[in-house]
Design an enzyme around this catalytic site. Structure first.
Site, PDB file in Angstrom:
ATOM      1  N   SER A 127       0.756  -1.288  -0.145  1.00 56.21           N
ATOM      2  CA  SER A 127       0.092   0.001  -0.175  1.00 56.21           C
ATOM      3  C   SER A 127       1.149   1.246   0.101  1.00 56.21           C
ATOM      4  O   SER A 127       1.603   1.648  -0.371  1.00 56.21           O
ATOM      5  CB  SER A 127      -1.100  -0.100   1.337  1.00 56.21           C
ATOM      6  OG  SER A 127      -1.982   1.349   0.897  1.00 56.21           O
ATOM      7  N   ASP A 214      -9.322  -5.698  -5.674  1.00 56.75           N
ATOM      8  CA  ASP A 214      -8.694  -3.919  -4.626  1.00 56.75           C
ATOM      9  C   ASP A 214      -9.417  -2.621  -4.558  1.00 56.75           C
ATOM     10  O   ASP A 214      -9.650  -1.821  -5.535  1.00 56.75           O
ATOM     11  CB  ASP A 214      -6.879  -3.820  -4.869  1.00 56.75           C
ATOM     12  CG  ASP A 214      -6.671  -2.956  -3.678  1.00 56.75           C
ATOM     13  OD1 ASP A 214      -7.764  -2.327  -3.004  1.00 56.75           O
ATOM     14  OD2 ASP A 214      -5.624  -3.123  -3.170  1.00 56.75           O
ATOM     15  N   HIS A 251      -7.607  -5.978  -0.590  1.00 61.35           N
ATOM     16  CA  HIS A 251      -6.317  -4.819  -0.378  1.00 61.35           C
ATOM     17  C   HIS A 251      -5.177  -5.427   0.312  1.00 61.35           C
ATOM     18  O   HIS A 251      -3.876  -4.884   0.380  1.00 61.35           O
ATOM     19  CB  HIS A 251      -6.897  -3.506   0.446  1.00 61.35           C
ATOM     20  CG  HIS A 251      -5.950  -2.731   0.439  1.00 61.35           C
ATOM     21  ND1 HIS A 251      -5.018  -2.260  -0.407  1.00 61.35           N
ATOM     22  CD2 HIS A 251      -5.632  -2.099   1.241  1.00 61.35           C
ATOM     23  CE1 HIS A 251      -4.307  -1.034  -0.382  1.00 61.35           C
ATOM     24  NE2 HIS A 251      -4.137  -0.834   0.579  1.00 61.35           N
TER      25      HIS A 251
END
Length: 303
Positions: A127, A214, A251
């Site tokens: 991320s 995601d 995610h």
């Protein structure tokens, strides 16, 4: 909290002010309690096993349950895991900036390099941590201190695109002033995270992992980063693997993929004997961490 504490205890970790050290599976049974012999953990880094330096995202801390599961997966593959703390939020304080996060991460990398002898180091960014990782590895490559490889999990190409693409911006991105109010200040305040620019300086094998479902960082941003990387790196050195939405990795749950051991090698885009279509029931054959590293760092050029 209790459940998380049990997970951490089960991992056999040594928690420093700046990072958590998770031992590889082969060493867990022989390691003394951290409080009895803390030097053991530093010495163990010189044993030749690959090391993953893990850079987490902006939410929570390195102790979030999903991140602990990533450490568990890597530990089971025989890796040391060093999960880095930043200068904000976790166990320290200070202004939040891209340069600050990269500086903190570089400090830990140099600390690791001094203690790992010839053990290979892979930098893993998830991320927002992917933005830190690309910037860090680019700088390390320029200064002759490259890691063995770079793994980017759910990355974006730059933070401006991520802010605009985020699902929370769905009803606002077309409003007058959105870019001026939300996007433009990122660069002014030192938070641009232009991975598509910094990737030009990365000269080590790179693996990009992204789930198609995601909703935090859309998969297309990872694809765009891959395209940017291909402008500067040969195709055999940078790989992209996307996971179908039906697996529901989103995610934070790519660590659930039974293909992860294979994806950490150059074999990720070729047929591996004995490995069928990905499913929750698929069981992969055991993989030795040193073999994985040799394959991953071996320019990933097999077809």
């Amino acid at each position: 909290m209790t459940k998380l504490l049990f997970y951490l205890l089960g991992l056999l970790v040594l928690h420093f002010g700046a990072h958590v050290h998770v031992l590889p599976e082969p060493e867990v049974k022989v390691a003394p309690p951290a409080e009895d012999n803390p030097d053991y953990y530093e010495r163990s880094l010189q044993g030749g096993a690959p090391v993953v330096m893990y850079l987490h995202g902006i939410s929570g801390s390195r102790a979030l349950l999903g991140r602990v599961q990533v450490y568990q997966t890597l530990r089971n593959l025989g890796y040391h895991v060093i999960a880095v703390d930043y200068r904000y939020g976790d166990s320290s304080s200070g202004p939040l900036s891209e340069d600050g996060l990269v500086a903190d991460s570089r400090c830990v990398y140099e600390w690791l390099r001094r203690r790992t002898a010839d053990s290979p180091i892979l930098v893993w960014g998830h991320s927002l941590g992917s933005g830190v990782a690309v910037h860090l590895v680019s700088a390390l490559c320029r200064h002759g201190q490259p890691p063995a490889g770079l793994v980017l999990e759910a990355p974006f190409d730059n933070l401006a695109h991520e802010v605009s693409a985020h699902f929370l911006a769905t009803f606002h991105r077309d409003m007058p002033g959105f870019h001026w109010f939300f996007v433009a200040p990122l660069k002014v305040n030192g938070m641009a995270f232009e991975s598509d620019v910094h990737i030009a300086g990365v000269t080590v094998p790179t693996l990009i992992l992204h789930a198609e479902d995601d909703v935090i960082i859309p998969c297309r941003l990872g694809v765009q980063l891959h395209r940017s990387a291909l402008r500067y790196q040969p195709t055999h050195q940078v790989r992209l693997h996307t996971f179908e939405a039906r697996f529901r990795y989103g995610h934070d749950f790519i660590w659930r993929s039974p293909r992860l051991p294979v994806l950490l090698s150059h074999r990720s885009l070729v047929r591996v004997p004995g490995v069928g279509p990905e499913s929750s029931e698929t069981t992969l054959p055991p993989v030795n961490a040193n073999e994985l590293y040799t394959a991953f760092a071996g320019v990933m050029a097999t077809s």
